[in-house]
Motif scaffolding. Structure first.
Motif, mmCIF file in Angstrom:
data_model
loop_
_atom_site.group_PDB
_atom_site.id
_atom_site.type_symbol
_atom_site.label_atom_id
_atom_site.label_comp_id
_atom_site.label_asym_id
_atom_site.label_seq_id
_atom_site.Cartn_x
_atom_site.Cartn_y
_atom_site.Cartn_z
ATOM 1 N N LEU A 43 0.831 -1.206 0.000
ATOM 2 C CA LEU A 43 0.000 0.000 0.000
ATOM 3 C C LEU A 43 0.867 1.258 0.000
ATOM 4 O O LEU A 43 0.591 2.215 -0.738
ATOM 5 C CB LEU A 43 -0.920 -0.009 1.215
ATOM 6 N N VAL A 44 1.924 1.250 0.795
ATOM 7 C CA VAL A 44 2.827 2.415 0.848
ATOM 8 C C VAL A 44 3.575 2.550 -0.475
ATOM 9 O O VAL A 44 3.773 3.657 -0.977
ATOM 10 C CB VAL A 44 3.802 2.289 2.041
ATOM 11 N N ARG A 45 3.957 1.411 -1.073
ATOM 12 C CA ARG A 45 4.640 1.450 -2.366
ATOM 13 C C ARG A 45 3.716 2.018 -3.453
ATOM 14 O O ARG A 45 4.141 2.812 -4.297
ATOM 15 C CB ARG A 45 5.107 0.050 -2.749
ATOM 16 N N GLY A 92 1.963 6.730 -6.855
ATOM 17 C CA GLY A 92 0.959 7.762 -7.104
ATOM 18 C C GLY A 92 1.524 9.159 -6.948
ATOM 19 O O GLY A 92 1.251 10.049 -7.774
ATOM 20 N N TYR A 93 2.302 9.375 -5.907
ATOM 21 C CA TYR A 93 2.907 10.698 -5.712
ATOM 22 C C TYR A 93 3.930 11.003 -6.800
ATOM 23 O O TYR A 93 4.067 12.156 -7.231
ATOM 24 C CB TYR A 93 3.563 10.802 -4.334
ATOM 25 N N VAL A 109 5.166 14.230 -11.684
ATOM 26 C CA VAL A 109 5.494 14.350 -13.108
ATOM 27 C C VAL A 109 4.406 15.139 -13.835
ATOM 28 O O VAL A 109 4.710 16.008 -14.667
ATOM 29 C CB VAL A 109 5.673 12.946 -13.729
ATOM 30 N N ILE A 110 3.156 14.868 -13.516
ATOM 31 C CA ILE A 110 2.056 15.598 -14.172
ATOM 32 C C ILE A 110 2.095 17.078 -13.819
ATOM 33 O O ILE A 110 1.966 17.947 -14.695
ATOM 34 C CB ILE A 110 0.698 14.973 -13.805
ATOM 35 N N VAL A 111 2.290 17.395 -12.544
ATOM 36 C CA VAL A 111 2.351 18.809 -12.134
ATOM 37 C C VAL A 111 3.567 19.478 -12.767
ATOM 38 O O VAL A 111 3.500 20.646 -13.179
ATOM 39 C CB VAL A 111 2.379 18.922 -10.594
ATOM 40 N N GLY A 112 4.683 18.761 -12.894
ATOM 41 C CA GLY A 112 5.860 19.330 -13.558
ATOM 42 C C GLY A 112 5.602 19.633 -15.024
ATOM 43 O O GLY A 112 6.014 20.676 -15.545
ATOM 44 N N VAL A 139 8.030 18.802 -4.328
ATOM 45 C CA VAL A 139 7.541 18.275 -3.050
ATOM 46 C C VAL A 139 6.901 16.910 -3.255
ATOM 47 O O VAL A 139 7.120 15.979 -2.470
ATOM 48 C CB VAL A 139 6.560 19.275 -2.386
ATOM 49 N N ALA A 140 6.125 16.749 -4.318
ATOM 50 C CA ALA A 140 5.481 15.464 -4.591
ATOM 51 C C ALA A 140 6.523 14.376 -4.866
ATOM 52 O O ALA A 140 6.388 13.245 -4.393
ATOM 53 C CB ALA A 140 4.520 15.589 -5.767
#
Length: 92
Positions: free
Chosen positions: A34-36, A41-42, A47-50, A69-70
């Motif tokens: 789940l953490v992986r 996802g982050y 990458v999308i925000v960049g 930050v992501a």
């Protein structure tokens, strides 16, 4: 710390299951997948925000802060997932 007579074991700690033992049962599920998945996802979010930041240049470049930050959060979640996997694989 108080001890029972004869065996010098602290009160409340015994070798029998169900009689005051501490830490005898392992967690039912695994948390590392789940953490992986959250780390991936982050990373995708970063990458999308960049990409959006570069497409909205010059003012959109301020979004690079959120992208960095992501990606940083993704890195730390990946490290945490590796540590959890190591703990979950431990047989003792």
């Amino acid at each position: 710390m108080s001890y029972r007579s004869r065996d010098r074991v602290p009160v409340g700690v015994s070798g029998e299951v169900g009689r005051g033992t501490v830490g005898t049962a392992a967690p039912a599920g695994r948390l590392s997948p789940l953490v992986r998945a959250s780390a991936v996802g982050y990373l995708i979010l970063g990458v999308i925000v960049g990409a959006v930041a570069f497409s909205l240049a010059p003012w959109g470049l301020l979004l690079l802060v959120f992208a960095f930050v992501a990606v940083l959060v993704a890195f730390f979640l990946h490290l945490m997932a590796e540590g959890l996997a190591t703990i979950e694989e431990d047989a003792s």
